[in-house]
Design an enzyme around this catalytic site. Structure first.
Site, short mmCIF file in Angstrom:
data_model
loop_
_atom_site.label_atom_id
_atom_site.label_comp_id
_atom_site.label_asym_id
_atom_site.label_seq_id
_atom_site.Cartn_x
_atom_site.Cartn_y
_atom_site.Cartn_z
N TRP A 154 0.86 -1.19 0.00
CA TRP A 154 0.00 0.00 0.00
C TRP A 154 0.89 1.24 0.00
CZ3 TRP A 154 -5.02 2.01 0.43
CH2 TRP A 154 -6.06 1.07 0.31
N LEU A 184 0.07 5.10 6.46
CA LEU A 184 -1.38 5.25 6.57
C LEU A 184 -1.72 6.73 6.41
CD1 LEU A 184 -1.78 2.89 9.60
CD2 LEU A 184 -3.05 2.59 7.48
N HIS A 207 -11.02 3.75 7.77
CA HIS A 207 -10.88 3.30 9.17
C HIS A 207 -9.43 3.45 9.62
CE1 HIS A 207 -10.44 0.28 6.22
NE2 HIS A 207 -10.53 -0.79 6.96
N ARG A 251 7.65 13.29 4.89
CA ARG A 251 8.29 12.42 5.90
C ARG A 251 9.07 11.26 5.25
NH1 ARG A 251 3.49 12.53 10.45
NH2 ARG A 251 3.50 14.79 10.60
C1 DLZ Z 1 -7.77 -1.06 3.62
C2 DLZ Z 1 -6.61 -0.13 3.72
C3 DLZ Z 1 -6.80 1.26 3.62
C4 DLZ Z 1 -8.16 1.86 3.38
N1 DLZ Z 1 -5.77 2.12 3.70
C5 DLZ Z 1 -4.52 1.63 3.90
C6 DLZ Z 1 -3.42 2.51 4.00
O1 DLZ Z 1 -3.51 3.73 3.89
N2 DLZ Z 1 -2.20 1.96 4.23
C7 DLZ Z 1 -2.00 0.60 4.37
O2 DLZ Z 1 -0.86 0.17 4.60
N3 DLZ Z 1 -3.05 -0.24 4.27
C8 DLZ Z 1 -4.27 0.22 4.02
N4 DLZ Z 1 -5.35 -0.63 3.91
C9 DLZ Z 1 -5.07 -2.09 3.88
C10 DLZ Z 1 -5.04 -2.76 5.25
O3 DLZ Z 1 -3.85 -2.41 5.96
C11 DLZ Z 1 -5.07 -4.30 5.08
O4 DLZ Z 1 -4.08 -4.67 4.15
C12 DLZ Z 1 -6.41 -4.80 4.59
O5 DLZ Z 1 -7.43 -4.33 5.42
C13 DLZ Z 1 -6.43 -6.34 4.58
O6 DLZ Z 1 -6.28 -6.85 5.90
#
Ligand code: DLZ
Length: 163
Positions: A27, A87, A94, A133
């Site tokens: 992600w 994140l 969430h 960052r």
């Molecule tokens: C679902 C999700 C969302 C909405 N945003 C992020 C993010 O900004 N950064 C990240 O590393 N992961 C995100 N995920 C994925 C969740 O961490 C996870 O991979 C899924 O919910 C599956 O368990």
């Protein structure tokens, strides 16, 4: 000077002989990639040889605690783990739940296994903040790559654990 003001006081660390695990998310990879790069470069500067750095990836931040735990268990010779993810509140519905679960989970892995786990998770309000960052700021100032601090923390904690 700016680093010093933020409380990041670099120490001269000798990581020769240490084995370090990096687990990072897929992600937000455009931000995670430079963070991983900054982490690896700093580990090299501290003397950790490239062959002693194991890099693995997972889907998202929520998977970091489990993967870090399993990889540490599978590799008992690893001295420290750096778990890296990003994140962004603005694009993560969430955000609070994932951020809280990830941070608590990573702390638990380190304490349960008695091996240092470095929290390499950026929790940002906006994408611009996250880029800054990661040392690739887009609004005039490059920012600071936090991977540098995470690598230094990992070497310091690994050395402390070895004593
Ligand atoms: C679902 C999700 C969302 C909405 N945003 C992020 C993010 O900004 N950064 C990240 O590393 N992961 C995100 N995920 C994925 C969740 O961490 C996870 O991979 C899924 O919910 C599956 O368990």
């Amino acid at each position: 000077m700016a680093e010093f003001e933020k409380g990041v006081v670099p120490k001269v660390l000798n990581g020769t002989g240490l084995k370090i695990l990096i687990v990072h998310t897929r992600w937000n990879l455009s931000i995670v990639d430079p963070l991983v790069k900054g982490t690896i470069e700093t580990l090299h500067s501290a003397g950790v040889p490239p062959s002693n750095i194991l890099v693995r990836d997972v889907p998202g931040a929520f998977e970091l605690p489990f993967a870090s735990q399993q990889l540490l268990k599978q590799n008992p010779d690893i001295n420290a783990c750096i778990s890296i993810g990003v994140l962004i509140k603005g694009s993560t519905m969430h955000f609070e739940y994932i951020a809280d679960a990830t941070c608590q989970g990573l702390m638990r892995v380190g304490l349960d296994l008695g091996r240092p786990v470095v929290l390499g998770v950026l929790t940002c309000l906006t994408e611009d903040q996250a880029f800054e960052r990661a040392g690739i700021g887009r609004q005039g100032h490059a920012g600071h790559n936090h991977g540098i601090d995470w690598a230094q923390a990992a070497v310091e904690m690994a050395l402390l654990n070895k004593k």
